[in-house]
Design a protein around this motif. Structure first.
Motif, short mmCIF file in Angstrom:
data_model
loop_
_atom_site.label_atom_id
_atom_site.label_comp_id
_atom_site.label_asym_id
_atom_site.label_seq_id
_atom_site.Cartn_x
_atom_site.Cartn_y
_atom_site.Cartn_z
N GLN A 174 -29.62 -6.08 13.63
CA GLN A 174 -28.32 -6.66 13.25
C GLN A 174 -28.24 -5.98 11.99
N VAL A 175 -28.92 -5.56 11.05
CA VAL A 175 -28.82 -4.72 9.75
C VAL A 175 -28.01 -3.35 10.27
N GLY A 176 -28.57 -2.77 11.27
CA GLY A 176 -27.86 -1.53 11.87
C GLY A 176 -26.38 -1.67 12.26
N VAL A 177 -26.18 -2.74 13.03
CA VAL A 177 -25.09 -2.97 13.42
C VAL A 177 -24.06 -3.20 12.40
N GLY A 178 -24.56 -3.97 11.36
CA GLY A 178 -23.66 -4.54 10.25
C GLY A 178 -23.30 -3.35 9.40
N THR A 179 -24.41 -2.15 9.24
CA THR A 179 -23.98 -1.13 8.59
C THR A 179 -22.85 -0.03 9.40
N VAL A 180 -22.92 -0.02 10.56
CA VAL A 180 -22.12 0.98 11.31
C VAL A 180 -20.61 0.18 11.20
N ILE A 181 -20.59 -1.11 11.68
CA ILE A 181 -19.31 -1.87 11.46
C ILE A 181 -18.70 -1.72 9.92
N ALA A 182 -19.44 -1.99 9.05
CA ALA A 182 -18.87 -1.73 7.76
C ALA A 182 -18.50 -0.44 7.46
N GLY A 183 -19.23 0.42 7.74
CA GLY A 183 -18.74 1.91 7.45
C GLY A 183 -17.41 2.19 8.25
N PHE A 184 -17.29 1.77 9.48
CA PHE A 184 -16.07 2.30 10.07
C PHE A 184 -14.78 1.61 9.67
N SER A 185 -15.18 0.39 9.49
CA SER A 185 -14.12 -0.69 8.73
C SER A 185 -13.37 -0.04 7.45
N ALA A 186 -14.60 0.15 6.59
CA ALA A 186 -14.31 0.92 5.36
C ALA A 186 -13.66 2.31 5.40
N LEU A 187 -13.95 3.02 6.19
CA LEU A 187 -13.16 4.27 6.42
C LEU A 187 -11.84 4.23 7.02
N ALA A 188 -11.47 3.32 7.92
CA ALA A 188 -10.25 3.05 8.24
C ALA A 188 -9.53 2.69 7.38
N CYS A 189 -10.14 1.56 6.41
CA CYS A 189 -9.26 0.82 5.36
C CYS A 189 -8.84 2.01 4.10
N ILE A 190 -9.69 3.07 3.97
CA ILE A 190 -9.61 3.80 2.95
C ILE A 190 -8.34 4.72 3.15
N HIS A 191 -8.40 5.23 4.76
CA HIS A 191 -7.32 5.91 5.23
C HIS A 191 -6.03 5.50 5.16
N LEU A 192 -6.03 4.14 5.91
CA LEU A 192 -4.74 3.74 5.80
C LEU A 192 -4.02 3.11 4.57
N PHE A 193 -4.97 2.67 3.66
CA PHE A 193 -4.30 2.13 2.21
C PHE A 193 -3.80 3.46 1.52
N LEU A 194 -4.50 4.60 1.55
CA LEU A 194 -3.85 5.91 1.05
C LEU A 194 -2.67 6.31 1.73
N LYS A 195 -2.49 6.05 2.81
CA LYS A 195 -1.54 6.46 3.61
C LYS A 195 -0.25 5.73 3.61
N TRP A 196 -0.49 4.16 3.41
CA TRP A 196 0.70 3.33 3.26
C TRP A 196 1.08 2.83 1.92
N LEU A 197 0.22 3.52 0.81
CA LEU A 197 0.35 3.00 -0.42
C LEU A 197 1.60 3.15 -1.14
N ASP A 198 2.07 4.34 -1.04
CA ASP A 198 3.46 4.49 -1.62
C ASP A 198 4.69 3.95 -1.03
N ARG A 199 4.37 3.47 0.19
CA ARG A 199 5.31 2.85 1.02
C ARG A 199 5.51 1.58 0.77
N VAL A 200 4.31 0.91 0.81
CA VAL A 200 4.27 -0.59 0.58
C VAL A 200 3.96 -1.19 -0.76
N GLY A 201 3.46 -0.44 -1.61
CA GLY A 201 2.96 -0.86 -2.95
C GLY A 201 1.99 -1.69 -2.79
N MET A 202 1.74 -2.53 -4.08
CA MET A 202 0.85 -3.62 -4.24
C MET A 202 1.44 -5.06 -3.88
#
Length: 274
Positions: free
Chosen positions: A220-248
């Motif tokens: 369970q811990v391993g699955v949670g670690t992997v899912i959290a890692g991939f969702s965080a990676l996608a989040c960082i990428h998309l946030f920085l990509k769309w930040l100037d367009r959508v703002g806060m």
């Protein structure tokens, strides 16, 4: 573990991965599944695992910058300081207030600050402050303009995030915007600051886990670690990509709605809540 427990694991890992870096407060989100849906606590090992996942995500995303900064920081020890070495020192400096606050006030916050009413209030208050900072931003400064004063002020803001519901990324981005930095610089510096903070928090939880002993469901811990890692990676990428367009604005609106939902949950049945 049954199927519903795996659903809980996946959902909570995604929540942790996304809310660690979006300016919307992980504390507010992690309290809702237990209060609204009655989901059980996944345990300390799971908490450590998802922290490791998010840490690996931000390190991987900024791997090139981190290698350059680390090498430059090493050179700075012999007196040869360049822009990257200076940035590394500023990250260290901005981390100190949060470490000191956590050491001195962590127990107090754990005891008094985890009320759903407190989390609702900080979600709303710092959401409004984020909106004000973004609306009044000047975007006159970028990474090379970061100084000791800026690092200290942003670091002090990060220390405030010890209060649940504040959002570490939200308050540091708010502070950077108020100091005149553009959105990209504010977000990137906030993400760099997350590395030592997550590492410190994860290490403390790791010590607690060691002292707690066995009984951990490691799959369970391993699955949670992997899912959290991939969702965080996608989040960082998309946030920085769309930040100037959508703002806060989308995050501010979301925080206001979330804060009001938490208040509604509290006042509907306060007797059963923290």
């Amino acid at each position: 573990m049954n199927f519903s427990e795996w659903i809980h694991t996946a959902a909570l890992a995604v929540i942790q991965g996304l809310t660690e870096f979006l300016p919307i407060s992980s504390s507010a989100h992690l309290i809702l599944p237990s209060q609204l849906l009655g989901w059980p606590d996944q345990g300390l090992a799971f908490d450590v695992g998802v922290h490791v996942g998010t840490l690996m995500a931000v390190i991987f995303y900024f791997r090139h910058e981190l290698v350059t900064m680390t090498r430059a920081w090493g050179r700075s020890l012999s007196g040869n300081t360049d822009a990257e070495g200076r940035l590394a020192w500023l990250v260290i400096l901005a981390t100190l207030p949060a470490l000191l606050a956590g050491f001195m006030l962590g127990g107090l916050v754990d005891h008094y600050g985890r009320s759903i009413l407190v989390i609702a209030g900080t979600t709303l208050i710092f959401g409004v402050l984020l909106a004000w900072a973004d609306a009044r931003r000047t975007e006159q400064r970028q990474t090379e303009a970061l100084g000791v004063r800026d690092a200290c002020l942003i670091g002090l803001a990060q220390a405030v995030a010890l209060i649940p519901g504040t959002s570490r990324s939200g308050i540091t981005i708010t502070a950077a915007l108020m100091l005149g930095f553009d959105r990209q610089t504010a977000a990137r510096f906030s993400f760099l600051l997350s590395i030592p903070v997550i590492l410190g928090a994860g290490s403390l939880k790791g010590v607690e886990l060691y002292q707690e002993g066995n009984g951990t469901h490691w799959l369970q811990v391993g699955v949670g670690t992997v899912i959290a890692g991939f969702s965080a990676l996608a989040c960082i990428h998309l946030f920085l990509k769309w930040l100037d367009r959508v703002g806060m604005k989308p995050f501010v609106i979301y925080r206001l709605l979330l804060g009001m939902l938490l208040l509604a949950v509290y006042f509907v049945n306060p007797g059963n809540l923290l």
